[in-house]
Write an enzyme that holds these catalytic residues in place. Structure first.
Site, PDB file in Angstrom:
ATOM      1  N   ASP A   1       0.818  -1.213   0.000  1.00 34.49           N
ATOM      2  CA  ASP A   1       0.000   0.000   0.000  1.00 34.49           C
ATOM      3  C   ASP A   1       0.853   1.265   0.000  1.00 34.49           C
ATOM      4  O   ASP A   1       1.983   1.268   0.515  1.00 34.49           O
ATOM      5  CB  ASP A   1      -0.918   0.030   1.235  1.00 34.49           C
ATOM      6  CG  ASP A   1      -1.951  -1.079   1.225  1.00 34.49           C
ATOM      7  OD1 ASP A   1      -2.263  -1.584   0.136  1.00 34.49           O
ATOM      8  OD2 ASP A   1      -2.437  -1.430   2.314  1.00 34.49           O
ATOM      9  N   LYS A   2       0.280   2.329  -0.512  1.00 38.90           N
ATOM     10  CA  LYS A   2       0.962   3.627  -0.545  1.00 38.90           C
ATOM     11  C   LYS A   2       1.534   3.991   0.821  1.00 38.90           C
ATOM     12  O   LYS A   2       2.693   4.396   0.935  1.00 38.90           O
ATOM     13  CB  LYS A   2      -0.026   4.715  -1.003  1.00 38.90           C
ATOM     14  CG  LYS A   2       0.507   6.132  -0.855  1.00 38.90           C
ATOM     15  CD  LYS A   2      -0.582   7.158  -1.138  1.00 38.90           C
ATOM     16  CE  LYS A   2      -0.079   8.567  -0.848  1.00 38.90           C
ATOM     17  NZ  LYS A   2      -1.141   9.589  -1.027  1.00 38.90           N
TER      18      LYS A   2
END
Length: 316
Positions: A145-146
């Site tokens: 994930d970012k």
């Protein structure tokens, strides 16, 4: 392999008999996403063993049938090489292991057309990245994930991409995360085995869904903190948001998680004091067999400064 394309061979498994063709093909070719294969089918890049083009993604699959999938090499599209600093844990002519900072998106998508890890890799690797992931995702074998930090591997060649993807598909990759969670798990270690899929109520979220894909997370307590715990999560599978959803499901959401967490008042003050604005999750260990040299490789990354500060404040 012919100039400008890669040609992959696939056989429909017995388990996939009767499935939609795009789904069955994705099962046979874990290096390609179902959406990518759907586009390749529709554009005439998939043929049967007798040479007939397969253009209907919804056609029923038949076990034992074989197909050739022609994958065009990526073209620049909106991807441009950008000089974004990278922390490189390992690199050779076949692959690269990156220690990704929190906040860096992995590949371009709506809302993030540049400034991504892919843009950084295109610059760092001089355009030498596997084409199997398609135009938007050259070299990308897996994602984090970012707002999760830590270790990722990307492929420079199609051969490396296929070899790595097989290891992810058969769950032989050693992936261990460190997470700071609310509360203190009891028992101190355990396993969450719960299938995951897009939430029927909110397609932007992942949820435990009976008909979802199998997902297994093994967790163990590393250190008890003030109404919180540092845990290690070993992934048996690698589904989207797996650690976040699984730990929230047993009552111990990640601190700072804006989607799956419910932050207690005391922790909210700690997070605000530190200006900590992400889920407390770090991909700390990544181990795999080099797909070309067959050497066993393992990498470890220390918690980044923001998570270490959160750990320290909760230790008192």
């Amino acid at each position: 392999m012919v100039s400008g394309v890669s040609i992959l061979q696939a056989m429909i498994s017995a388990n996939a008999n009767g499935w939609r063709f795009d789904r069955a093909l994705a099962d046979a070719l874990p290096t390609l996403s179902r959406e990518r294969l759907k586009a390749l089918i529709s554009s005439g890049h998939v043929s049967s063993s007798d040479g007939a083009l397969m253009r209907d993604p919804a056609k029923k699959a038949v076990a034992g049938t074989t197909f050739s999938v022609t994958v065009p090499n990526p073209t620049p599209a909106h991807n441009e090489a950008q000089d974004i600093p990278l922390v490189v844990a390992f690199e050779d002519e076949h692959l690269i292991v990156i220690d990704k900072p929190a906040g860096l998106v992995v590949h371009p998508a709506a809302g993030n057309l540049d400034g991504t890890l892919v843009n950084a890799l295109l610059h760092h690797c001089g355009g030498s990245l596997s084409g199997i992931g398609g135009v938007a995702r050259p070299g990308i074998v897996h994602r984090i994930d970012k707002d999760t930090s830590g270790l990722m591997v990307a492929a420079k060649t199609d051969r490396a991409h296929v070899g790595l993807a097989k290891q992810f598909a058969d769950h032989s990759i050693d992936r261990r995360y460190k997470a700071i969670v609310s509360g203190q798990p009891s028992p101190l270690s355990g396993t969450v085995d719960a299938p995951l899929a897009r939430s029927p109520q909110n397609r932007k979220k992942v949820a435990i869904v009976r008909t979802g894909k199998r997902a297994v997370t093994h967790y163990r307590t590393l250190e008890r903190l003030r109404d919180a715990t540092l845990v290690e999560c070993k992934l048996e599978t690698g589904r989207t948001h797996q650690v976040r959803v699984h730990l929230a499901s047993i009552g111990h959401p990640l601190l700072g998680d804006p989607v799956y967490g419910r932050t207690k008042q005391a922790h909210r003050k700690d997070l605000e004091t530190l200006n900590f604005r992400r889920q407390a999750l770090h991909a700390a260990v990544l181990g795999f067999i080099h797909p070309i040299t067959r050497e066993a490789l393992s990498f470890e990354s220390e918690m980044p400064a923001d998570m270490q500060e959160l750990f320290d404040i909760l230790s008192h």
